[in-house]
Structure formats: C-alpha cells, structure tokens
Design an enzyme around this catalytic site. Structure first.
Site, PDB file in Angstrom:
ATOM      1  N   TYR A 145       0.848  -1.208   0.000  1.00  0.00           N
ATOM      2  CA  TYR A 145       0.000   0.000   0.000  1.00  0.00           C
ATOM      3  C   TYR A 145       0.879   1.252   0.000  1.00  0.00           C
ATOM      4  O   TYR A 145       0.714   2.157  -0.815  1.00  0.00           O
ATOM      5  CB  TYR A 145      -0.933   0.009   1.219  1.00  0.00           C
ATOM      6  CG  TYR A 145      -1.583   1.358   1.452  1.00  0.00           C
ATOM      7  CD1 TYR A 145      -2.640   1.784   0.651  1.00  0.00           C
ATOM      8  CD2 TYR A 145      -1.107   2.221   2.438  1.00  0.00           C
ATOM      9  CE1 TYR A 145      -3.217   3.034   0.836  1.00  0.00           C
ATOM     10  CE2 TYR A 145      -1.677   3.485   2.633  1.00  0.00           C
ATOM     11  CZ  TYR A 145      -2.727   3.873   1.831  1.00  0.00           C
ATOM     12  OH  TYR A 145      -3.293   5.123   2.001  1.00  0.00           O
ATOM     13  N   LYS A 149       1.715   4.599  -2.662  1.00  0.00           N
ATOM     14  CA  LYS A 149       1.638   6.022  -2.310  1.00  0.00           C
ATOM     15  C   LYS A 149       2.993   6.714  -2.513  1.00  0.00           C
ATOM     16  O   LYS A 149       3.051   7.856  -2.963  1.00  0.00           O
ATOM     17  CB  LYS A 149       1.150   6.182  -0.861  1.00  0.00           C
ATOM     18  CG  LYS A 149      -0.279   5.691  -0.644  1.00  0.00           C
ATOM     19  CD  LYS A 149      -1.273   6.453  -1.506  1.00  0.00           C
ATOM     20  CE  LYS A 149      -2.711   6.113  -1.177  1.00  0.00           C
ATOM     21  NZ  LYS A 149      -3.674   6.899  -1.970  1.00  0.00           N
TER      22      LYS A 149
HETATM   23  N1  LIG Z   1      -7.936   7.342   6.207  1.00  0.00           N
HETATM   24  C1  LIG Z   1      -6.633   7.381   6.351  1.00  0.00           C
HETATM   25  O1  LIG Z   1      -6.126   7.184   7.467  1.00  0.00           O
HETATM   26  C2  LIG Z   1      -5.757   7.724   5.170  1.00  0.00           C
HETATM   27  C3  LIG Z   1      -4.439   8.126   5.445  1.00  0.00           C
HETATM   28  C4  LIG Z   1      -3.619   8.496   4.383  1.00  0.00           C
HETATM   29  C5  LIG Z   1      -4.100   8.453   3.093  1.00  0.00           C
HETATM   30  N2  LIG Z   1      -5.373   8.034   2.850  1.00  0.00           N
HETATM   31  C6  LIG Z   1      -5.835   8.032   1.459  1.00  0.00           C
HETATM   32  O2  LIG Z   1      -6.904   8.930   1.336  1.00  0.00           O
HETATM   33  C7  LIG Z   1      -7.741   8.557   0.237  1.00  0.00           C
HETATM   34  C8  LIG Z   1      -9.186   8.565   0.699  1.00  0.00           C
HETATM   35  O3  LIG Z   1      -9.339   7.561   1.678  1.00  0.00           O
HETATM   36  P1  LIG Z   1     -10.408   7.698   2.852  1.00  0.00           P
HETATM   37  O4  LIG Z   1      -9.684   7.787   4.119  1.00  0.00           O
HETATM   38  O5  LIG Z   1     -11.411   8.736   2.520  1.00  0.00           O
HETATM   39  O6  LIG Z   1     -11.029   6.219   2.790  1.00  0.00           O
HETATM   40  P2  LIG Z   1     -12.498   5.681   2.406  1.00  0.00           P
HETATM   41  O7  LIG Z   1     -13.502   6.373   3.243  1.00  0.00           O
HETATM   42  O8  LIG Z   1     -12.380   4.211   2.446  1.00  0.00           O
HETATM   43  O9  LIG Z   1     -12.710   6.202   0.906  1.00  0.00           O
HETATM   44  C9  LIG Z   1     -12.024   5.616  -0.164  1.00  0.00           C
HETATM   45  C10 LIG Z   1     -12.757   5.959  -1.442  1.00  0.00           C
HETATM   46  O10 LIG Z   1     -12.070   5.345  -2.555  1.00  0.00           O
HETATM   47  C11 LIG Z   1     -13.039   4.653  -3.306  1.00  0.00           C
HETATM   48  N3  LIG Z   1     -12.477   3.566  -4.087  1.00  0.00           N
HETATM   49  C12 LIG Z   1     -11.784   2.467  -3.681  1.00  0.00           C
HETATM   50  N4  LIG Z   1     -11.469   1.710  -4.741  1.00  0.00           N
HETATM   51  C13 LIG Z   1     -11.970   2.331  -5.839  1.00  0.00           C
HETATM   52  C14 LIG Z   1     -11.989   2.058  -7.229  1.00  0.00           C
HETATM   53  N5  LIG Z   1     -11.441   0.940  -7.752  1.00  0.00           N
HETATM   54  N6  LIG Z   1     -12.579   2.938  -8.073  1.00  0.00           N
HETATM   55  C15 LIG Z   1     -13.171   4.062  -7.585  1.00  0.00           C
HETATM   56  N7  LIG Z   1     -13.212   4.369  -6.284  1.00  0.00           N
HETATM   57  C16 LIG Z   1     -12.621   3.514  -5.420  1.00  0.00           C
HETATM   58  C17 LIG Z   1     -14.077   4.179  -2.311  1.00  0.00           C
HETATM   59  O11 LIG Z   1     -15.256   3.838  -3.008  1.00  0.00           O
HETATM   60  P3  LIG Z   1     -16.348   2.789  -2.457  1.00  0.00           P
HETATM   61  O12 LIG Z   1     -17.267   3.552  -1.551  1.00  0.00           O
HETATM   62  O13 LIG Z   1     -17.014   2.298  -3.703  1.00  0.00           O
HETATM   63  O14 LIG Z   1     -15.607   1.700  -1.725  1.00  0.00           O
HETATM   64  C18 LIG Z   1     -14.181   5.439  -1.462  1.00  0.00           C
HETATM   65  O15 LIG Z   1     -14.995   6.386  -2.087  1.00  0.00           O
HETATM   66  C19 LIG Z   1      -7.234   7.194  -0.235  1.00  0.00           C
HETATM   67  O16 LIG Z   1      -6.436   7.374  -1.386  1.00  0.00           O
HETATM   68  C20 LIG Z   1      -6.376   6.709   0.926  1.00  0.00           C
HETATM   69  O17 LIG Z   1      -5.363   5.838   0.498  1.00  0.00           O
HETATM   70  C21 LIG Z   1      -6.222   7.662   3.863  1.00  0.00           C
END
Ligand SMILES: NC(=O)c1ccc[n+]([C@@H]2O[C@H](COP(=O)([O-])OP(=O)(O)OC[C@H]3O[C@@H](n4cnc5c(N)ncnc54)[C@H](OP(=O)(O)O)[C@@H]3O)[C@@H](O)[C@H]2O)c1
Length: 269
Positions: A145, A149
């Site tokens: 993962y 990134k």
């Molecule tokens: N939360 C953290 O701690 C954290 C920390 C650092 C970075 N990030 C990054 O921040 C970004 C947003 O994450 P989040 O925290 O908001 O998590 P989240 O609530 O799980 O949201 C992730 C989003 O990505 C979508 N997604 C996953 N696979 C996809 C695909 N194949 N095509 C289109 N959409 C897809 C999901 O859609 P569905 O609803 O259809 O599943 C959801 O809308 C991600 O890139 C993650 O890696 C998160």
C-alpha cells in the site's frame, strides 16, 4: 465563471467531504464513484454531478473523462480513490496485489493520462493526488500500500517537468491518519508465522489511532488550498499527524525512524 473539479472516490471519506466543500464554495463538482445509485446526499446538491467510475476499469476511465468534459471543462482533477491492504506479503495473493496496484497506482495514472489532452489544449489544469504520510514513514504490514503512495509522490514530482510547460500543475496532498472508514474498508490477510507481530502492531495502533487521527474536513481544506493558491508547490503535508511524522522523518532519517517504530510496535510488554 465557476470552476470545476473532478473527484475520484467521492462516495465516502475524504472524497465526499471534499466534494461537499467545493460545492459549498460554488464550484461545479463532478463526483465520481463506483455506485452513484447509492448516493443520497451529494445527489441533492444542484452543482454536483454524479458519474459512475471504477478507476481500475481503464475503458470506463476514457468514457467518463469525455462525459465529464462535456458537462463542464475540468480545472482540477482530484485523484483520491484508493484502499488499503494490510498483512504480511507472504499471505497476499497475486490477484490482491494486482487489484491494489491497478487501483491506487495505475488507476490514478490512467485517469490523469486521460485528462492530459484536455488540460494541454486549454493550457491550464491542476492535478492533485492523495498520497499518505506512510510514503515517508513506513508502517509495518502495509508495505505494498505505502509503495503505491510513495510511487505517486515521485510520479507527481516528475510529471511537473513534462506538464509544467503546458500550464498544468501536479500536486500531492499528504494526509496521516484520518477519521474515515478507510481501515474497515481495507483488505486484511494473515499468516501464522507473522500473527504475533501483527497482533502487537494492531493493538498499539488501536490504542493510538483515536488521538492522532485528523478530521477529513481539515484535509479537504488543504485540497482546496492546493487547488486555489496558484503556487508551484508540489507537496502539501496535510493535518497534524502527517506534519509531525514528516518533520520527524526529515530530522532523524530512515534508520532512526525504523528503529523507533520497531520499539513502538513490537517491544511492548
Ligand atoms: N484514512 C486514512 O487514514 C488515510 C491516510 C492516508 C491516506 N489516505 C488516502 O486517502 C484517500 C481517501 O481515503 P479515505 O480515508 O477517505 O477512505 P475511504 O472512506 O475508504 O474512501 C475511499 C474511497 O475510494 C473509493 N475507491 C476504492 N477503490 C476504488 C476504485 N477501484 N474505483 C473508484 N473508487 C474507489 C471508495 O469507493 P467505495 O465507496 O465504492 O468503496 C471510497 O470512495 C485514499 O487514497 C487513501 O489511500 C487515507
């Protein structure tokens, strides 16, 4: 004239919060997601358009980008969709690895590539990609993962050479832990030889995560800053957790970081 943002992964978490923020600021928002038929909140907003997009579907990307450009020419692409995969590499299947890389890394690159001709023609465009502070500070058991990134961090910086001369900016927003459903939405694998360490890691993480996580609303503000500040800045370290982590990494370097992380996660009594 109102500006337009195209967002991937807008169904929940940071993507949805960012869609709401930009809509409230008067932008036209193209909110893309895998299941737009399930969305009940963004669909109520008159300046938000929902489009179906799975970023691991290369053919769909081409069609959706063309459809979005017909709704309104895009000023800002926000590459946000992604998911996590946790557990020892030995236990991960090749198809799980392919899905992770095809989504987080290749999907993001394919979406961006589809927008380049449109942005180039207008000599304008900002591409913002959500990465992670784990691109700087490696955490255990999420190596691939964080490799996706870290790859997006370098890719974004390098793309600035070839796109900058066409008036296109490339930027990353770098959050640490955020209060979203990201952890529950991720995939987990296990292997008995690593279970003891994995359990220790999860135990420490669970005890810390509530106090160190940032609000996605605060991170969305950084996305807005990156979209509107007209700066040539490439990396936007977003929120308290990522700021602390990246500063620590820059001050101490990789060896100290890894040693300290080992003690933090695995030397607990
Ligand atoms: N939360 C953290 O701690 C954290 C920390 C650092 C970075 N990030 C990054 O921040 C970004 C947003 O994450 P989040 O925290 O908001 O998590 P989240 O609530 O799980 O949201 C992730 C989003 O990505 C979508 N997604 C996953 N696979 C996809 C695909 N194949 N095509 C289109 N959409 C897809 C999901 O859609 P569905 O609803 O259809 O599943 C959801 O809308 C991600 O890139 C993650 O890696 C998160």
């Amino acid at each position: 004239m109102n500006k337009t943002i195209f967002i991937t992964g807008a169904s929940q978490g940071l993507g949805k919060v960012t869609a709401k923020l930009f809509a409230a600021k008067g932008w036209i928002v193209i909110a893309t997601m895998r299941n737009p038929e399930k969305e009940t909140e963004l669909s109520q907003l008159s300046n938000v358009h929902l489009l179906k997009l799975d970023i691991s579907n290369a053919k769909q990307i081409i069609d959706v980008v063309a459809d979005a450009e017909k709704i309104s020419p895009i000023d800002v692409l926000f590459n946000n969709a992604g998911f996590g995969l946790a557990g020892p590499l030995e236990a991960v299947t090749n198809s799980q690895l392919e899905k992770l890389i095809n989504t987080n890394l290749l999907g993001t690159i394919f979406v961006t590539k589809a927008f380049i001709p449109f942005f180039k023609k207008r000599n304008n465009g900002t591409i913002i990609t959500t990465t992670s502070s784990t691109a700087y500070i490696p955490y255990p058991f999420i190596a691939v993962y964080e490799a996706t990134k870290a790859a997006l961090e370098n890719w974004t910086a390098s793309m600035s050479y070839e796109l900058g001369r066409f008036g296109i900016d490339t930027k990353t927003v770098v959050p640490g832990y955020m209060q979203t459903n990201f952890g529950n939405n991720g995939e987990f694998v296990s292997h008995p030889d690593y279970q003891e360490d994995f359990n220790k890691y999860i135990k420490v993480l669970k005890s810390e995560i509530g106090s160190i996580s940032d609000n996605p609303e605060d991170i969305a503000m950084v996305v807005f800053e990156a979209a509107t500040d007209n700066k040539k800045q490439i990396n936007y370290i977003a929120g308290n957790h990522a700021t602390k982590e990246v500063e620590w990494f820059k001050k101490e370097g990789m060896e100290v970081v890894i040693q300290t992380m080992k003690e933090r996660f695995f030397d607990q009594k």
